[in-house]
Design a protein around this motif. Structure first.
Motif, PDB file in Angstrom:
ATOM      1  N   ARG A 225       0.837  -1.202   0.000  1.00 22.37           N
ATOM      2  CA  ARG A 225       0.000   0.000   0.000  1.00 22.37           C
ATOM      3  C   ARG A 225       0.866   1.243   0.000  1.00 22.37           C
ATOM      4  NH1 ARG A 225      -5.498  -0.032   0.769  1.00 22.37           N
ATOM      5  NH2 ARG A 225      -6.139  -2.172   1.199  1.00 22.37           N
ATOM      6  N   VAL A 226       0.496   2.197  -0.822  1.00 20.16           N
ATOM      7  CA  VAL A 226       1.143   3.520  -0.843  1.00 20.16           C
ATOM      8  C   VAL A 226      -0.005   4.524  -0.902  1.00 20.16           C
ATOM      9  CG1 VAL A 226       3.259   2.734  -2.002  1.00 20.16           C
ATOM     10  CG2 VAL A 226       1.293   3.451  -3.381  1.00 20.16           C
ATOM     11  N   PRO A 227       0.260   5.800  -0.660  1.00 23.16           N
ATOM     12  CA  PRO A 227      -0.837   6.766  -0.734  1.00 23.16           C
ATOM     13  C   PRO A 227      -1.574   6.669  -2.076  1.00 23.16           C
ATOM     14  CG  PRO A 227       1.114   7.794   0.183  1.00 23.16           C
ATOM     15  CD  PRO A 227       1.531   6.412  -0.264  1.00 23.16           C
ATOM     16  N   GLY A 228      -2.874   6.453  -2.008  1.00 24.74           N
ATOM     17  CA  GLY A 228      -3.707   6.433  -3.214  1.00 24.74           C
ATOM     18  C   GLY A 228      -3.775   5.102  -3.938  1.00 24.74           C
ATOM     19  N   GLY A 229      -3.040   4.090  -3.461  1.00 25.61           N
ATOM     20  CA  GLY A 229      -3.115   2.826  -4.197  1.00 25.61           C
ATOM     21  C   GLY A 229      -2.124   1.774  -3.738  1.00 25.61           C
ATOM     22  N   PHE A 230      -1.582   1.027  -4.696  1.00 25.12           N
ATOM     23  CA  PHE A 230      -0.664  -0.079  -4.413  1.00 25.12           C
ATOM     24  C   PHE A 230       0.508  -0.028  -5.398  1.00 25.12           C
ATOM     25  CE2 PHE A 230      -5.058  -1.390  -3.765  1.00 25.12           C
ATOM     26  CZ  PHE A 230      -5.062  -1.921  -2.478  1.00 25.12           C
ATOM     27  N   VAL A 231       1.635  -0.598  -4.931  1.00 23.67           N
ATOM     28  CA  VAL A 231       2.758  -0.810  -5.844  1.00 23.67           C
ATOM     29  C   VAL A 231       2.962  -2.315  -5.979  1.00 23.67           C
ATOM     30  CG1 VAL A 231       5.233  -0.560  -6.160  1.00 23.67           C
ATOM     31  CG2 VAL A 231       3.874   1.394  -5.433  1.00 23.67           C
ATOM     32  N   VAL A 232       2.920  -2.795  -7.210  1.00 26.71           N
ATOM     33  CA  VAL A 232       2.931  -4.235  -7.479  1.00 26.71           C
ATOM     34  C   VAL A 232       4.271  -4.643  -8.095  1.00 26.71           C
ATOM     35  CG1 VAL A 232       1.821  -6.081  -8.821  1.00 26.71           C
ATOM     36  CG2 VAL A 232       0.441  -4.232  -7.847  1.00 26.71           C
ATOM     37  N   THR A 233       4.796  -5.779  -7.597  1.00 26.31           N
ATOM     38  CA  THR A 233       6.060  -6.306  -8.115  1.00 26.31           C
ATOM     39  C   THR A 233       5.933  -7.815  -8.267  1.00 26.31           C
ATOM     40  OG1 THR A 233       7.251  -4.604  -6.909  1.00 26.31           O
ATOM     41  CG2 THR A 233       8.557  -6.464  -7.697  1.00 26.31           C
ATOM     42  N   GLY A 234       6.387  -8.357  -9.391  1.00 29.21           N
ATOM     43  CA  GLY A 234       6.365  -9.811  -9.530  1.00 29.21           C
ATOM     44  C   GLY A 234       6.344 -10.251 -10.977  1.00 29.21           C
ATOM     45  N   LYS A 235       6.100 -11.560 -11.131  1.00 25.48           N
ATOM     46  CA  LYS A 235       6.115 -12.149 -12.479  1.00 25.48           C
ATOM     47  C   LYS A 235       4.985 -13.167 -12.592  1.00 25.48           C
ATOM     48  CE  LYS A 235       8.910 -15.027 -15.537  1.00 25.48           C
ATOM     49  NZ  LYS A 235      10.163 -15.690 -15.814  1.00 25.48           N
ATOM     50  N   LYS A 236       4.306 -13.156 -13.705  1.00 24.29           N
ATOM     51  CA  LYS A 236       3.274 -14.164 -13.993  1.00 24.29           C
ATOM     52  C   LYS A 236       3.677 -14.912 -15.259  1.00 24.29           C
ATOM     53  CE  LYS A 236       0.445 -12.989 -10.660  1.00 24.29           C
ATOM     54  NZ  LYS A 236       0.108 -13.925  -9.570  1.00 24.29           N
ATOM     55  N   ILE A 237       3.462 -16.233 -15.251  1.00 19.93           N
ATOM     56  CA  ILE A 237       3.758 -17.011 -16.463  1.00 19.93           C
ATOM     57  C   ILE A 237       2.436 -17.474 -17.092  1.00 19.93           C
ATOM     58  CG2 ILE A 237       5.973 -17.789 -15.541  1.00 19.93           C
ATOM     59  CD1 ILE A 237       4.591 -20.634 -15.311  1.00 19.93           C
ATOM     60  N   PHE A 238       2.506 -17.898 -18.335  1.00 18.06           N
ATOM     61  CA  PHE A 238       1.310 -18.397 -19.020  1.00 18.06           C
ATOM     62  C   PHE A 238       0.156 -17.405 -18.909  1.00 18.06           C
ATOM     63  CE2 PHE A 238       2.948 -22.838 -18.859  1.00 18.06           C
ATOM     64  CZ  PHE A 238       2.656 -23.197 -20.162  1.00 18.06           C
ATOM     65  N   ALA A 239       0.434 -16.142 -19.159  1.00 15.73           N
ATOM     66  CA  ALA A 239      -0.596 -15.108 -19.002  1.00 15.73           C
ATOM     67  C   ALA A 239      -1.357 -14.964 -20.316  1.00 15.73           C
ATOM     68  CB  ALA A 239       0.045 -13.795 -18.611  1.00 15.73           C
ATOM     69  N   SER A 240      -2.416 -15.770 -20.467  1.00 16.46           N
ATOM     70  CA  SER A 240      -3.230 -15.665 -21.693  1.00 16.46           C
ATOM     71  C   SER A 240      -3.654 -14.217 -21.907  1.00 16.46           C
ATOM     72  CB  SER A 240      -4.486 -16.534 -21.577  1.00 16.46           C
ATOM     73  OG  SER A 240      -4.153 -17.890 -21.581  1.00 16.46           O
ATOM     74  N   LEU A 241      -3.726 -13.796 -23.140  1.00 18.04           N
ATOM     75  CA  LEU A 241      -4.068 -12.427 -23.563  1.00 18.04           C
ATOM     76  C   LEU A 241      -2.944 -11.423 -23.295  1.00 18.04           C
ATOM     77  CD1 LEU A 241      -6.914 -13.550 -21.904  1.00 18.04           C
ATOM     78  CD2 LEU A 241      -7.847 -11.716 -23.255  1.00 18.04           C
TER      79      LEU A 241
END
Ligand SMILES: Cc1cc2nc3c(=O)[nH]c(=O)nc-3n(C[C@H](O)[C@H](O)[C@H](O)COP(=O)(O)OP(=O)(O)OC[C@H]3O[C@@H](n4cnc5c(N)ncnc54)[C@H](O)[C@@H]3O)c2cc1C
Length: 421
Positions: A170-186
């Protein structure tokens, strides 16, 4: 001269009278079948050959209302619930597996935030949830926005055993996202990636599955990158490449569910994971349809050579029909009893249905190739694609065929909390 009787080009997979569909389901599935035959079938070979995303299909799906199938009617969508969606999606899968599977990823972002979440305990968070989902629904209905569902990470998280490695702080006003997804259709084609990630508090390094957040990340947000090649065996039009998130900021309203609600959904509404099956139910039907037409000498583009008079062909078709009817019956029962807080029997039946559809779709396709013969596996005919696409169903987490067997075996023999110590 009277035309010789033909097998119906495409009778409903689930006859409305025989299966006692509601009038809404009967109409929806009839429309889906007509759309599949008219729009999806003629283009399916192209996405497969090029391993390209079916963009033209999505344009037409938006124009004909399909992107909002599970958006509640009061909020501008078609208002399909779980079963109605599954039945319609099976008709899509029959004509283009890759379109049906990617459409499923999109639809889940509306079904899970809509009808499914309506069954859950949201407490005071319900009002803000309704307001937020309205934003997402408006994007879909008005702006043609397409959502995807990249959960897999290559570890045990997508199987539901550990927390997701992708994190949100959580940060002011929202979120900061970090990571990796595999097999991400679309990947590269959805406007929003509906990811699952773990919310971490300040200074926290490891989170729990209870802290899973479901966030919609705009595809052009700074820090989002699509990576890797896509040249797979089947479901080639899904374009399931990898996604990287490097300190991606998303505002509060990116939350597709309030904190804690995804965990509640996965625990209390487990049939939600069956939404991958309709595509493969459709492919199972397609393998049988193809075989009958082929043996009757009625396949467009093929010489009108009949092969139906051979007893071995008749036996093979009979066996395919038996497998198909078993698959349909179990699947229909399981999708009919989907809902919150299923009994143990209902959950075990859902796992058995998932396993049955995913394995039988490919078994039927394999048998179709053997029964029809050498010419049927030419790339100019749909069966070769159906065979490859159908192989993918058993691999889909969290309910892979193996994991269904694991759970069924264990839970048939042990009651909750029982051990052999
Ligand atoms: C065409 C296609 C499209 C896809 N689209 C998406 C998508 O849009 N979004 C998405 O999130 N994912 C998607 N997936 C990914 C899919 O759901 C799986 O995550 C992926 O197939 C897993 O591959 P893996 O080799 O990394 O599996 P692994 O995690 O290495 O698992 C391999 C096998 O081991 C077994 N296994 C895994 N975990 C356990 C465990 N804890 N206990 C016992 N056995 C276990 C399972 O049977 C599994 O099949 C897609 C996959 C395919 C084939």
């Amino acid at each position: 001269m009277d035309m010789p009787p033909r097998a119906a080009a495409s009778a409903p997979i689930f006859d409305p009278r025989a299966f006692r569909l509601t009038p809404f389901e009967a109409e929806l599935t009839a429309r889906a079948r007509e759309f599949g035959e008219r729009v999806l079938a003629p283009r399916a070979a192209r996405w497969d050959r090029e391993a390209s995303f079916p963009t033209d299909n999505y344009r037409d799906m938006h124009a004909e209302g399909w992107l909002g199938i599970c958006i509640p009617a009061g909020e501008g969508g078609l208002g399909a619930g779980f079963r109605a969606y599954c039945l319609a999606a099976a008709e899509f899968g029959r004509f283009c597996g890759a379109t049906a599977l990617t459409w499923n990823m999109h639809v889940c972002s509306t079904l899970w935030t809509g009808a499914l979440t309506d069954d859950l305990d949201l407490g005071e968070a319900r009002a803000s949830h309704l307001a937020r989902r309205g934003l997402h629904y408006a994007r879909i209905l008005n702006d043609d926005a397409v959502y995807s569902q990249p959960f897999s990470e290559g570890g045990a998280a997508a199987a539901g055993t550990v927390a997701f490695g992708t994190t949100a702080r959580r940060v002011p006003g929202g979120f900061v996202v970090t990571g990796k997804k595999i097999f991400a259709s679309l990947a590269g084609h959805a406007d929003f990636y509906g990811i699952l990630c773990t919310e971490l508090a300040e200074g926290q390094e490891k989170g729990s599955r209870r802290d899973t957040l479901y966030l919609a990340i705009p595809k052009d947000a700074p820090g989002v990158e699509v990576q890797g090649e896509w040249d797979p065996l089947g479901m080639r039009g899904t374009v399931s490449r990898n996604l990287i998130f490097r300190d991606v900021f998303v505002p509060e309203d990116a939350a597709l569910m309030p904190p804690g609600v995804y965990f509640q959904a996965a625990s209390r509404w487990p049939h939600m994971f069956m939404t991958l099956t309709p595509t493969y139910m459709g492919l199972a039907q397609a393998a049988c349809d193809f075989t009958v037409r082929y043996l009757r000498g009625e396949l467009p583009g093929m010489p009108p050579v009949k092969r139906r008079m051979y007893p071995t062909k008749q036996i093979a078709v009979a066996e395919m029909r038996i497998t198909l009817e078993q698959t349909k019956a179990l699947w229909f029962q399981a999708i009919s009893e989907a809902g919150p807080d299923p009994s143990k029997e209902q959950l075990l039946r859902a796992l058995a249905a998932q396993h049955t559809v995913m394995e039988n779709a490919n078994a039927l396709a394999a048998k179709a190739v053997r029964t029809c013969g050498g010419q049927s596996m030419l790339k100019s005919l749909a069966l070769e694609r159906i065979y490859r696409d159908s192989r993918c169903g058993s691999l889909m987490l969290p309910w892979t065929a193996e994991l269904c067997v694991d759970r069924l075996g264990r839970e048939c023999l042990y009651e909750r909390g029982e051990t052999d110590d």
